[in-house]
Each structure stands twice: as C-alpha cells, then as structure tokens.
Design a protein around this motif. Structure first.
Motif, PDB file in Angstrom:
ATOM      1  N   LYS A  40       0.882  -1.220  -0.027  1.00  0.00           N
ATOM      2  CA  LYS A  40      -0.008  -0.073  -0.011  1.00  0.00           C
ATOM      3  C   LYS A  40       0.992   1.262   0.005  1.00  0.00           C
ATOM      4  CE  LYS A  40      -3.455   2.654   2.790  1.00  0.00           C
ATOM      5  NZ  LYS A  40      -4.453   2.391   3.778  1.00  0.00           N
ATOM      6  N   ALA A  41       2.000   1.412   0.853  1.00  0.00           N
ATOM      7  CA  ALA A  41       2.881   2.470   0.979  1.00  0.00           C
ATOM      8  C   ALA A  41       3.533   2.692  -0.462  1.00  0.00           C
ATOM      9  CB  ALA A  41       3.827   2.219   2.238  1.00  0.00           C
ATOM     10  N   ALA A  42       4.056   1.395  -1.179  1.00  0.00           N
ATOM     11  CA  ALA A  42       4.582   1.698  -2.492  1.00  0.00           C
ATOM     12  C   ALA A  42       3.537   2.213  -3.299  1.00  0.00           C
ATOM     13  CB  ALA A  42       5.031   0.245  -2.861  1.00  0.00           C
ATOM     14  N   HIS A  43       2.404   1.853  -3.500  1.00  0.00           N
ATOM     15  CA  HIS A  43       1.284   2.377  -4.314  1.00  0.00           C
ATOM     16  C   HIS A  43       1.194   3.828  -3.830  1.00  0.00           C
ATOM     17  CE1 HIS A  43      -1.848   2.031  -7.410  1.00  0.00           C
ATOM     18  NE2 HIS A  43      -2.680   2.577  -6.484  1.00  0.00           N
ATOM     19  N   GLU A  44       1.141   4.274  -2.769  1.00  0.00           N
ATOM     20  CA  GLU A  44       0.972   5.677  -2.672  1.00  0.00           C
ATOM     21  C   GLU A  44       1.955   6.559  -2.936  1.00  0.00           C
ATOM     22  OE1 GLU A  44       0.202   5.773   1.769  1.00  0.00           O
ATOM     23  OE2 GLU A  44      -1.650   4.868   1.452  1.00  0.00           O
ATOM     24  N   ILE A  45       3.371   6.112  -2.779  1.00  0.00           N
ATOM     25  CA  ILE A  45       4.507   6.760  -3.167  1.00  0.00           C
ATOM     26  C   ILE A  45       4.450   6.884  -4.648  1.00  0.00           C
ATOM     27  CG2 ILE A  45       7.124   6.621  -3.511  1.00  0.00           C
ATOM     28  CD1 ILE A  45       7.052   5.324  -0.868  1.00  0.00           C
ATOM     29  N   GLY A  46       4.178   5.635  -5.633  1.00  0.00           N
ATOM     30  CA  GLY A  46       4.229   5.684  -6.836  1.00  0.00           C
ATOM     31  C   GLY A  46       3.045   6.841  -7.425  1.00  0.00           C
ATOM     32  N   GLN A  47       1.971   6.835  -6.742  1.00  0.00           N
ATOM     33  CA  GLN A  47       1.034   7.815  -7.176  1.00  0.00           C
ATOM     34  C   GLN A  47       1.123   9.302  -6.805  1.00  0.00           C
ATOM     35  OE1 GLN A  47      -2.071   7.318  -8.752  1.00  0.00           O
ATOM     36  NE2 GLN A  47      -1.516   5.362  -9.066  1.00  0.00           N
ATOM     37  N   GLN A  48       2.066   9.620  -5.592  1.00  0.00           N
ATOM     38  CA  GLN A  48       2.467  10.845  -5.446  1.00  0.00           C
ATOM     39  C   GLN A  48       3.370  11.375  -6.382  1.00  0.00           C
ATOM     40  OE1 GLN A  48       3.897  10.338  -1.442  1.00  0.00           O
ATOM     41  NE2 GLN A  48       1.748  10.095  -0.615  1.00  0.00           N
ATOM     42  N   GLU A  49       4.058  10.687  -7.000  1.00  0.00           N
ATOM     43  CA  GLU A  49       5.201  11.039  -7.938  1.00  0.00           C
ATOM     44  C   GLU A  49       4.987  11.177  -9.429  1.00  0.00           C
ATOM     45  OE1 GLU A  49       9.090  10.470  -6.916  1.00  0.00           O
ATOM     46  OE2 GLU A  49       8.618  10.716  -5.144  1.00  0.00           O
ATOM     47  N   LEU A  50       3.700  11.410  -9.592  1.00  0.00           N
ATOM     48  CA  LEU A  50       3.104  11.403 -10.991  1.00  0.00           C
ATOM     49  C   LEU A  50       3.331  12.928 -11.354  1.00  0.00           C
ATOM     50  CD1 LEU A  50      -0.406   9.750 -10.895  1.00  0.00           C
ATOM     51  CD2 LEU A  50       1.921   8.908 -11.831  1.00  0.00           C
ATOM     52  N   LEU A  51       4.116  13.307 -12.391  1.00  0.00           N
ATOM     53  CA  LEU A  51       4.570  14.269 -12.969  1.00  0.00           C
ATOM     54  C   LEU A  51       4.110  14.759 -14.201  1.00  0.00           C
ATOM     55  CD1 LEU A  51       8.168  14.412 -11.539  1.00  0.00           C
ATOM     56  CD2 LEU A  51       6.388  15.659 -10.381  1.00  0.00           C
ATOM     57  N   VAL A  52       3.987  15.941 -14.609  1.00  0.00           N
ATOM     58  CA  VAL A  52       3.420  16.398 -15.849  1.00  0.00           C
ATOM     59  C   VAL A  52       3.873  17.969 -15.805  1.00  0.00           C
ATOM     60  CG1 VAL A  52       1.828  17.081 -17.645  1.00  0.00           C
ATOM     61  CG2 VAL A  52       1.366  15.199 -16.006  1.00  0.00           C
ATOM     62  N   GLU A  62       5.207  13.860 -19.242  1.00  0.00           N
ATOM     63  CA  GLU A  62       4.706  13.389 -18.285  1.00  0.00           C
ATOM     64  C   GLU A  62       5.478  11.785 -17.810  1.00  0.00           C
ATOM     65  OE1 GLU A  62       0.231  11.137 -17.869  1.00  0.00           O
ATOM     66  OE2 GLU A  62       0.966  11.753 -20.027  1.00  0.00           O
ATOM     67  N   TRP A  63       5.235  11.566 -16.357  1.00  0.00           N
ATOM     68  CA  TRP A  63       5.561  10.428 -15.743  1.00  0.00           C
ATOM     69  C   TRP A  63       4.532   9.814 -15.224  1.00  0.00           C
ATOM     70  CZ3 TRP A  63      10.907   9.266 -13.261  1.00  0.00           C
ATOM     71  CH2 TRP A  63      12.035   9.982 -13.628  1.00  0.00           C
ATOM     72  N   LYS A  64       4.194   8.544 -16.041  1.00  0.00           N
ATOM     73  CA  LYS A  64       3.117   7.877 -15.735  1.00  0.00           C
ATOM     74  C   LYS A  64       3.244   6.732 -14.729  1.00  0.00           C
ATOM     75  CE  LYS A  64      -0.573   5.453 -18.084  1.00  0.00           C
ATOM     76  NZ  LYS A  64      -0.879   4.873 -19.446  1.00  0.00           N
ATOM     77  N   PHE A  65       2.820   6.459 -13.543  1.00  0.00           N
ATOM     78  CA  PHE A  65       2.908   5.265 -12.821  1.00  0.00           C
ATOM     79  C   PHE A  65       2.312   4.140 -13.340  1.00  0.00           C
ATOM     80  CE2 PHE A  65       1.725   3.126  -8.782  1.00  0.00           C
ATOM     81  CZ  PHE A  65       2.925   2.370  -8.452  1.00  0.00           C
ATOM     82  N   LEU A  66       3.145   3.024 -13.633  1.00  0.00           N
ATOM     83  CA  LEU A  66       2.554   1.903 -14.071  1.00  0.00           C
ATOM     84  C   LEU A  66       2.167   0.713 -13.275  1.00  0.00           C
ATOM     85  CD1 LEU A  66       5.001   1.336 -17.294  1.00  0.00           C
ATOM     86  CD2 LEU A  66       2.602   2.507 -16.910  1.00  0.00           C
ATOM     87  N   GLY A  67       3.086   0.839 -11.800  1.00  0.00           N
ATOM     88  CA  GLY A  67       2.853  -0.174 -10.852  1.00  0.00           C
ATOM     89  C   GLY A  67       3.953  -0.560 -10.060  1.00  0.00           C
ATOM     90  N   ILE A  68       3.736  -1.631  -9.331  1.00  0.00           N
ATOM     91  CA  ILE A  68       4.889  -2.143  -8.583  1.00  0.00           C
ATOM     92  C   ILE A  68       5.347  -3.327  -9.070  1.00  0.00           C
ATOM     93  CG2 ILE A  68       5.565  -2.948  -6.101  1.00  0.00           C
ATOM     94  CD1 ILE A  68       3.003  -1.065  -5.434  1.00  0.00           C
ATOM     95  N   LYS A  69       6.473  -3.645  -9.598  1.00  0.00           N
ATOM     96  CA  LYS A  69       7.254  -4.605 -10.401  1.00  0.00           C
ATOM     97  C   LYS A  69       7.571  -5.584  -9.275  1.00  0.00           C
ATOM     98  CE  LYS A  69      11.132  -5.851 -13.016  1.00  0.00           C
ATOM     99  NZ  LYS A  69      12.465  -5.362 -13.802  1.00  0.00           N
ATOM    100  N   GLU A  70       8.224  -5.399  -8.173  1.00  0.00           N
ATOM    101  CA  GLU A  70       8.644  -6.181  -7.022  1.00  0.00           C
ATOM    102  C   GLU A  70       8.433  -5.691  -5.883  1.00  0.00           C
ATOM    103  OE1 GLU A  70      12.261  -8.939  -8.029  1.00  0.00           O
ATOM    104  OE2 GLU A  70      12.577  -6.530  -8.682  1.00  0.00           O
ATOM    105  N   LEU A  71       8.335  -6.592  -4.809  1.00  0.00           N
ATOM    106  CA  LEU A  71       8.218  -6.211  -3.449  1.00  0.00           C
ATOM    107  C   LEU A  71       9.132  -7.192  -2.508  1.00  0.00           C
ATOM    108  CD1 LEU A  71       7.327  -4.354  -1.149  1.00  0.00           C
ATOM    109  CD2 LEU A  71       5.366  -5.747  -0.905  1.00  0.00           C
ATOM    110  N   ILE A  72      10.037  -6.754  -2.117  1.00  0.00           N
ATOM    111  CA  ILE A  72      11.107  -7.935  -1.557  1.00  0.00           C
ATOM    112  C   ILE A  72      11.221  -7.664  -0.196  1.00  0.00           C
ATOM    113  CG2 ILE A  72      13.494  -8.747  -1.539  1.00  0.00           C
ATOM    114  CD1 ILE A  72      13.630  -7.891  -4.515  1.00  0.00           C
ATOM    115  N   SER A  73      11.089  -8.654   0.630  1.00  0.00           N
ATOM    116  CA  SER A  73      11.236  -8.497   2.252  1.00  0.00           C
ATOM    117  C   SER A  73      12.667  -8.529   2.379  1.00  0.00           C
ATOM    118  CB  SER A  73      10.526  -9.587   2.829  1.00  0.00           C
ATOM    119  OG  SER A  73      10.543  -9.577   4.309  1.00  0.00           O
ATOM    120  N   LEU A  74      13.197  -7.702   3.564  1.00  0.00           N
ATOM    121  CA  LEU A  74      14.647  -7.603   3.738  1.00  0.00           C
ATOM    122  C   LEU A  74      14.489  -8.392   5.209  1.00  0.00           C
ATOM    123  CD1 LEU A  74      15.945  -4.169   2.717  1.00  0.00           C
ATOM    124  CD2 LEU A  74      15.865  -6.246   1.535  1.00  0.00           C
ATOM    125  N   PRO A  75      15.203  -9.528   5.169  1.00  0.00           N
ATOM    126  CA  PRO A  75      15.197 -10.368   6.410  1.00  0.00           C
ATOM    127  C   PRO A  75      15.809  -9.289   7.780  1.00  0.00           C
ATOM    128  CG  PRO A  75      16.544 -11.243   5.021  1.00  0.00           C
ATOM    129  CD  PRO A  75      16.018 -10.343   4.259  1.00  0.00           C
TER     130      PRO A  75
END
Length: 118
Positions: A40-52, A62-75
């Motif tokens: 959810k946080a990654a998606h919010e960051i992506g949406q906040q960084e839309l630029l035109v 225009e920078w268009k947010f496409l999505g989240i390609k990976e989410l990796i847990s750091l142990p």
C-alpha cells in the motif's frame, strides 16, 4: 517493523509520445508492519510522484506510474548483507571488465576529493 524493497515502474512520455518508449524503475526502501502495508505504501509513493510539466516551454513531459514490479522483504540488516544481485551474459567480456574497473576508479577518486575538501 520490517523493511521491504519495492520496485516502482514509470513510463516517461515526451510530447505526443512518438519517441522510443522510455521507462524508469526506482527501488524504494520501505519500513512497514506487514507486506500488505508495504504494498500500500509503495502504491501511494508511486501515485504521489506522478509528474507532468512543460520542457523548455515546448513539449509536455509526463511520468506515468505503471505499478509495482517487485516487493522484496529484507530479513535483516548487517554489514555486508546482500541486497541485490544480477547475473549477466556479456559478449564483450573485456569491455565489461574495463567498464567496472573505470567505475571503481571514478568512485575512489570522488571519495579522495571529498576527503580532501574537508
């Protein structure tokens, strides 16, 4: 709290978009209670960084947010922990070796100049 690495993907569109398609991937460090919250946080960051914006009062960029390609847990973090790796097959191995050597020398010189300026 846990840490995650999220790869956010953007498309960069200049003018009418008739250029060679351009994309950017950004790796972001997130601190979150759960994988769901990190996503959810990654998606919010992506949406906040839309630029035109207008570039040199001409073409729209225009920078268009496409999505989240990976989410990796750091142990866990510790000195020398591996965060990323990539295997490559390179036809011109000597050129790659020279590239890596040159980048290493550049980093060392930057560090030396930073110390000298203190």
């Amino acid at each position: 709290m846990s840490y995650y690495l999220a790869t956010l993907c953007y498309e960069i569109i200049c003018g009418e978009g008739t250029h060679t398609p351009q994309f950017e991937e950004q790796v972001r460090l997130l601190e979150s209670d759960s994988r769901t919250d990190a996503l959810k946080a990654a998606h919010e960051i992506g949406q906040q960084e839309l630029l035109v914006w207008q570039y040199n009062n001409c073409a729209k960029v225009e920078w268009k947010f496409l999505g989240i390609k990976e989410l990796i847990s750091l142990p866990g973090f510790f000195h020398g922990a591996e965060l990323y790796q990539q295997h490559r097959e390179i036809e011109h191995a000597e050129g790659y070796r020279n590239f890596v050597k040159d980048k290493t020398i550049q980093l060392q010189h930057k560090q030396e100049h930073a110390i000298d300026s203190l």
